[in-house]
Design a protein around this motif. Structure first.
Motif: not given
Length: 446
Positions: A274-300
């Protein structure tokens, strides 16, 4: 005067509550176990109680029963009607709250140390002796009908109701937690008393007390509230494997943009990964402006103001979910990017740099959650309910620091299922290969 003193002291707590909270497990003279964190520097005490069950205990023909009953707990109790109860709470500057979710009913109370006996008595009678007076019942019934009407045009609520109906058919999770117009209209005082008996059970309680109080004083508080409550006689729901297997389902709602809720099966809170999944989620989409999805969908590409993902650790069936809103003509592109990033994470995992940035944020932000007694009590009750162990708050950051890129790669391959991503889209989206769901739409919009 008490009211102003409490406001001033709450402001001071933000500066004095320690992140490294010392916790002890205490057993009261009546045999009730709770967690205590003593903080004598400011004379404020907070109590949190979680009763396991929540709206999942609603009868099949009375969805919304637990929500309606919970809304009535501070609308009169014992020999006090709603106005008298409110006045008594105001007199001692008590912050008393009742709430309910799919898995738990929660009770919270924050008080000055000097009036803790009076506040505990107000909590006790609300739990033991709710009145369910006719005028209060009709007032709350009207409020819930208004909420239900509002939900019928709220894209987020429509998407949530639909996704849970698809994920957990024939399970209590599929029912709307606020009920339906028919169930709320038919709700009787007898229905409310039955769900009260089912949802507030002594043997399903998790209790935390934080603040300027000794072990003996806290034990007295707990026994005063809990002794005399019944033990559970209503079974909890069975575990339900979700049925999300991919596809796009739409609900037509006029407007210039569409809102999507998406996801598939999640991971249990007690899973070693679970904790590894929690950290992974932060990077994928849970980390606000620093997440991959925010970068690809909003910022770019500027397709949305916000996109997020989150692990939903339901007691009887976890989910991994996300949400995004975009213009009707661009929502298809946004959802395609979600699929792409989902698959890329499953295939490639994360970089060392991404992992280190996530660790710095997650470990640095955690102590900020402990800035009031009430928040600490919330955390400690939640840790108990999740059965994470009394040392969890001290060990949590070390668990995150121990996560490696190999751990993320393993859990990403295991958890992320791009082919099972199910999208519920509310709006008038263009360019989507959708599965129309008119029956579900009619049920939600009637």
């Amino acid at each position: 005067m008490i009211r102003y003193a409490l406001a001033a002291l709450l402001a001071l707590i933000h500066q004095s509550a320690a992140a490294q909270t010392e916790i002890e497990q205490v057993v009261t003279p009546a045999g009730i176990t709770f967690w205590l964190s003593q903080e004598p520097s400011i004379p404020i005490v907070s109590m949190k109680i979680l009763f396991r069950g929540g709206t999942a205990l609603d009868p099949d023909d009375r969805p919304g029963a637990a929500t309606m009953m919970t809304g009535l707990l501070n609308e009169g109790a014992g020999d006090m009607d709603a106005l008298a109860y409110a006045a008594a709470s105001e007199e001692v500057a008590a912050r008393i709250g009742f709430d309910v979710g799919r898995d738990t009913l929660s009770v919270s109370a924050t008080m000055l140390r000097e009036v803790r006996a009076e506040v505990v008595d107000l909590v006790r009678i609300a739990l033991h002796e709710p009145r369910f007076d006719d005028d209060a019942v009709e007032r709350v019934r009207g409020q819930m009908m208004s909420i239900i009407r509002s939900n019928q045009s709220d894209p987020g609520e429509l998407a949530s109701h639909t996704l849970f109906a698809h994920a957990f058919p024939d399970h209590p999770y599929s029912r709307p937690t606020d009920g339906t117009p028919e169930s709320i209209a038919a709700m009787s005082v007898a229905d409310l008393r039955r769900i009260h008996r089912a949802a507030i059970a002594r043997d399903r309680a998790f209790i935390a007390i934080v603040g300027d109080v000794t072990s003996d004083e806290a034990s007295e508080m707990v026994d005063r509230v809990m002794v005399g409550l019944p033990t559970s006689d209503t079974a909890l729901p069975q575990y339900a494997a979700d049925q999300l297997r991919g596809g796009v389902h739409t609900i037509d709602l006029p407007g210039g943009q569409s809102r999507a809720l998406f996801g598939h099966a999640g991971i249990e809170r007690d899973d070693p990964d679970f904790m590894a999944a929690y950290v992974m989620n932060h990077i994928l989409g849970g980390g606000g402006f620093t997440s991959r999805l925010t970068e690809e969908v909003r910022e770019k590409r500027g397709l949305t103001y916000g996109i997020s993902t989150f692990l939903t650790s339901l007691d009887h069936g976890p989910l991994y979910l996300g949400s995004v809103a975009s213009a009707n003509e661009t929502i298809a592109e946004a959802l395609e990017l979600v699929r792409i990033e989902w698959a890329r994470m499953a295939r490639e995992g994360v970089s060392e740099e991404e992992l280190e940035q996530a660790k710095r944020f997650l470990t640095g932000a955690y102590p900020l959650r402990f800035d009031t007694n009430a928040k600490i009590a919330d955390i400690l009750a939640g840790v108990q309910e999740a059965e994470l162990g009394i040392d969890y708050t001290h060990e949590r950051n070390a668990m995150i620091e121990a996560i490696t890129v190999e751990d993320i790669a393993r859990v990403a391959e295991r958890l992320l299922q791009p082919e099972h991503l199910t999208f519920i889209v509310v709006g008038q989206p263009q360019g989507l290969d959708t599965v129309s769901d008119p029956a579900q739409q009619d049920a939600l919009l009637r």
